[in-house]
Motif scaffolding. Structure first.
Motif, PDB file in Angstrom:
ATOM      1  N   ASN A 119      20.279 146.380  92.105  1.00 47.09           N
ATOM      2  CA  ASN A 119      20.399 146.058  93.571  1.00 47.09           C
ATOM      3  C   ASN A 119      20.758 144.451  94.201  1.00 47.09           C
ATOM      4  O   ASN A 119      19.434 143.722  93.876  1.00 47.09           O
ATOM      5  CB  ASN A 119      20.485 147.003  95.220  1.00 47.09           C
ATOM      6  N   TYR A 164      23.084 142.664 103.407  1.00 49.46           N
ATOM      7  CA  TYR A 164      23.194 144.546 102.994  1.00 49.46           C
ATOM      8  C   TYR A 164      22.619 144.012 100.629  1.00 49.46           C
ATOM      9  O   TYR A 164      21.835 142.825 100.783  1.00 49.46           O
ATOM     10  CB  TYR A 164      24.378 144.229 102.279  1.00 49.46           C
ATOM     11  N   GLU A 174      33.970 142.315  95.729  1.00 51.20           N
ATOM     12  CA  GLU A 174      35.146 143.564  95.908  1.00 51.20           C
ATOM     13  C   GLU A 174      33.989 144.461  97.015  1.00 51.20           C
ATOM     14  O   GLU A 174      34.902 144.992  97.696  1.00 51.20           O
ATOM     15  CB  GLU A 174      34.971 144.142  94.703  1.00 51.20           C
ATOM     16  N   ALA A 175      32.825 144.522  97.140  1.00 51.01           N
ATOM     17  CA  ALA A 175      32.041 145.573  97.574  1.00 51.01           C
ATOM     18  C   ALA A 175      32.320 144.891  99.691  1.00 51.01           C
ATOM     19  O   ALA A 175      32.264 145.855 100.297  1.00 51.01           O
ATOM     20  CB  ALA A 175      30.355 145.817  97.554  1.00 51.01           C
ATOM     21  N   MET A 176      32.431 143.879 100.017  1.00 52.62           N
ATOM     22  CA  MET A 176      32.146 143.039 100.503  1.00 52.62           C
ATOM     23  C   MET A 176      33.741 143.147 101.038  1.00 52.62           C
ATOM     24  O   MET A 176      34.231 142.377 101.991  1.00 52.62           O
ATOM     25  CB  MET A 176      31.259 142.227 100.943  1.00 52.62           C
ATOM     26  N   ARG A 177      34.629 143.266 100.021  1.00 50.61           N
ATOM     27  CA  ARG A 177      36.343 143.469 100.411  1.00 50.61           C
ATOM     28  C   ARG A 177      36.643 141.473 100.339  1.00 50.61           C
ATOM     29  O   ARG A 177      36.908 141.729 101.701  1.00 50.61           O
ATOM     30  CB  ARG A 177      36.547 144.008 101.654  1.00 50.61           C
ATOM     31  N   ILE A 193      23.499 144.865  97.314  1.00 53.22           N
ATOM     32  CA  ILE A 193      24.727 146.178  96.906  1.00 53.22           C
ATOM     33  C   ILE A 193      24.938 146.305  95.124  1.00 53.22           C
ATOM     34  O   ILE A 193      24.104 145.049  94.693  1.00 53.22           O
ATOM     35  CB  ILE A 193      25.812 144.766  97.063  1.00 53.22           C
ATOM     36  N   LYS A 194      25.068 146.777  94.798  1.00 52.43           N
ATOM     37  CA  LYS A 194      24.763 147.812  93.857  1.00 52.43           C
ATOM     38  C   LYS A 194      25.958 146.581  92.936  1.00 52.43           C
ATOM     39  O   LYS A 194      26.292 146.632  92.962  1.00 52.43           O
ATOM     40  CB  LYS A 194      25.162 149.274  93.778  1.00 52.43           C
ATOM     41  N   ALA A 195      25.236 146.202  91.396  1.00 54.32           N
ATOM     42  CA  ALA A 195      25.587 146.059  91.113  1.00 54.32           C
ATOM     43  C   ALA A 195      25.758 146.537  89.326  1.00 54.32           C
ATOM     44  O   ALA A 195      26.208 146.486  88.647  1.00 54.32           O
ATOM     45  CB  ALA A 195      24.661 144.343  90.451  1.00 54.32           C
ATOM     46  N   CYS A 226      31.267 141.813  92.235  1.00 55.62           N
ATOM     47  CA  CYS A 226      30.985 143.450  92.687  1.00 55.62           C
ATOM     48  C   CYS A 226      30.437 142.723  94.233  1.00 55.62           C
ATOM     49  O   CYS A 226      31.159 143.934  95.295  1.00 55.62           O
ATOM     50  CB  CYS A 226      29.043 143.749  92.396  1.00 55.62           C
ATOM     51  N   VAL A 227      29.543 142.054  94.362  1.00 58.49           N
ATOM     52  CA  VAL A 227      29.638 142.016  95.835  1.00 58.49           C
ATOM     53  C   VAL A 227      30.598 141.037  97.132  1.00 58.49           C
ATOM     54  O   VAL A 227      31.314 141.882  97.149  1.00 58.49           O
ATOM     55  CB  VAL A 227      28.330 140.274  96.040  1.00 58.49           C
ATOM     56  N   ASP A 240      27.775 140.296  88.748  1.00 61.42           N
ATOM     57  CA  ASP A 240      27.517 140.467  90.047  1.00 61.42           C
ATOM     58  C   ASP A 240      28.054 139.394  91.223  1.00 61.42           C
ATOM     59  O   ASP A 240      27.908 139.945  92.369  1.00 61.42           O
ATOM     60  CB  ASP A 240      25.527 139.767  90.021  1.00 61.42           C
TER      61      ASP A 240
END
Length: 269
Positions: free
Chosen positions: A12, A3, A85-88, A5-7, A82-83, A79
């Motif tokens: 990314n 992936y 959160e994005a990957m839960r 992931i937008k930071a 962000c990872v 950062d």
């Protein structure tokens, strides 16, 4: 699974999610100047045991975007948020080596350990990589300044010289070449920027904010992050356990990989 992931809107970060259906998750944060591939000897051991291993490349390193700025510990910790959160991600073990370990401590303090139930520190550059008033245990400021100047002058030679300090056990020439290539994958400006961050960043107050069980693994022969740093981490983090590695330098994840993997898997549970 891979992936990006937008930071930030234009940044990314790269994530390699190995065994997404694993029973427990470990998010690995690499040290300077490498990337997530440095942990391949952990992935090869832990994944067959059923663990989910996630390797993240910090901005400026490996496969992540390489912006000109954003290399202070606050931004690097953001950062990670962000990872997560994005990957839960929830109830994970967050593990960091060297500078990555310092950034994970900042993450725990700055983001109140969001999503993290355990912290693992590997040869961590905390609470300060360099000596400071009242803290005589780190490297000298002059040593770091020499690394910075060497990077400006001849980055490949700096990486070779750094690699010679990294491991206590003798490594093969092909392994040394492989490790050297990890450093070359970083941008020169990010390599320099993180080196400069060592001179500015302190984590003395962050240590007390870590509220989860913490494993500290550190080689007693470490020439980069000296062993007294691990003692200071242990003293500053409540509910921490310090495991010394008698036959390791800075690269304890390879110097004593069997012991490293055993201690980490036992801690994660």
């Amino acid at each position: 699974m891979e992936y990006w992931i937008k930071a930030e809107p234009d940044v990314n970060v790269y994530v390699n999610d190995i065994n997404p259906l694993g029973r427990k998750t470990i998010l690995f944060i690499h040290g300077w100047p490498a990337n997530h591939k440095m942990f391949e000897y952990q992935y090869n051991h832990l994944v067959p045991l059923g663990y989910r291993c996630i390797g993240m490349d910090m901005r400026g390193f490996g496969n992540s975007d390489k912006p000109l700025g954003g290399y202070d510990y606050n931004r690097l910790a953001d950062d990670i948020r962000c990872v997560i959160e994005a990957m839960r991600l929830r109830d994970i073990t967050l593990g960091g080596h060297s500078t990555g370990g310092a950034v994970t401590i900042r993450y725990m303090a700055r983001h109140n350990g969001y999503g993290v139930s355990k912290l693992a520190l590997f040869a961590s550059a905390a609470p300060s990589l360099i000596q400071r008033p009242g803290f005589p245990y780190g490297s000298t400021r002059e040593t770091v300044e020499q690394i910075i100047q060497a990077t400006y002058r001849d980055r490949p030679k700096m990486l070779r010289d750094f690699g010679e300090l990294f491991f206590y056990q003798k490594v093969s020439e092909p392994f040394s070449d492989w490790f050297f290539q990890l450093g070359l994958q970083a941008a020169s400006w990010s390599t320099i920027a993180v080196s400069k961050a060592w001179l500015a960043e302190e984590l003395f107050h962050d240590l007390a904010k870590v509220q989860v069980p913490t494993l500290i693994l550190h080689g007693i022969h470490d020439q980069v992050c000296l062993y007294p740093l691990a003692v200071a981490q242990h003293q500053g983090i409540r509910n921490s356990v310090l495991v010394p590695f008698e036959n390791s330098g800075h690269g304890l994840f390879y110097d004593e990989r069997e012991k490293f993997n055993r201690e980490l898997s036992r801690f994660v549970g």
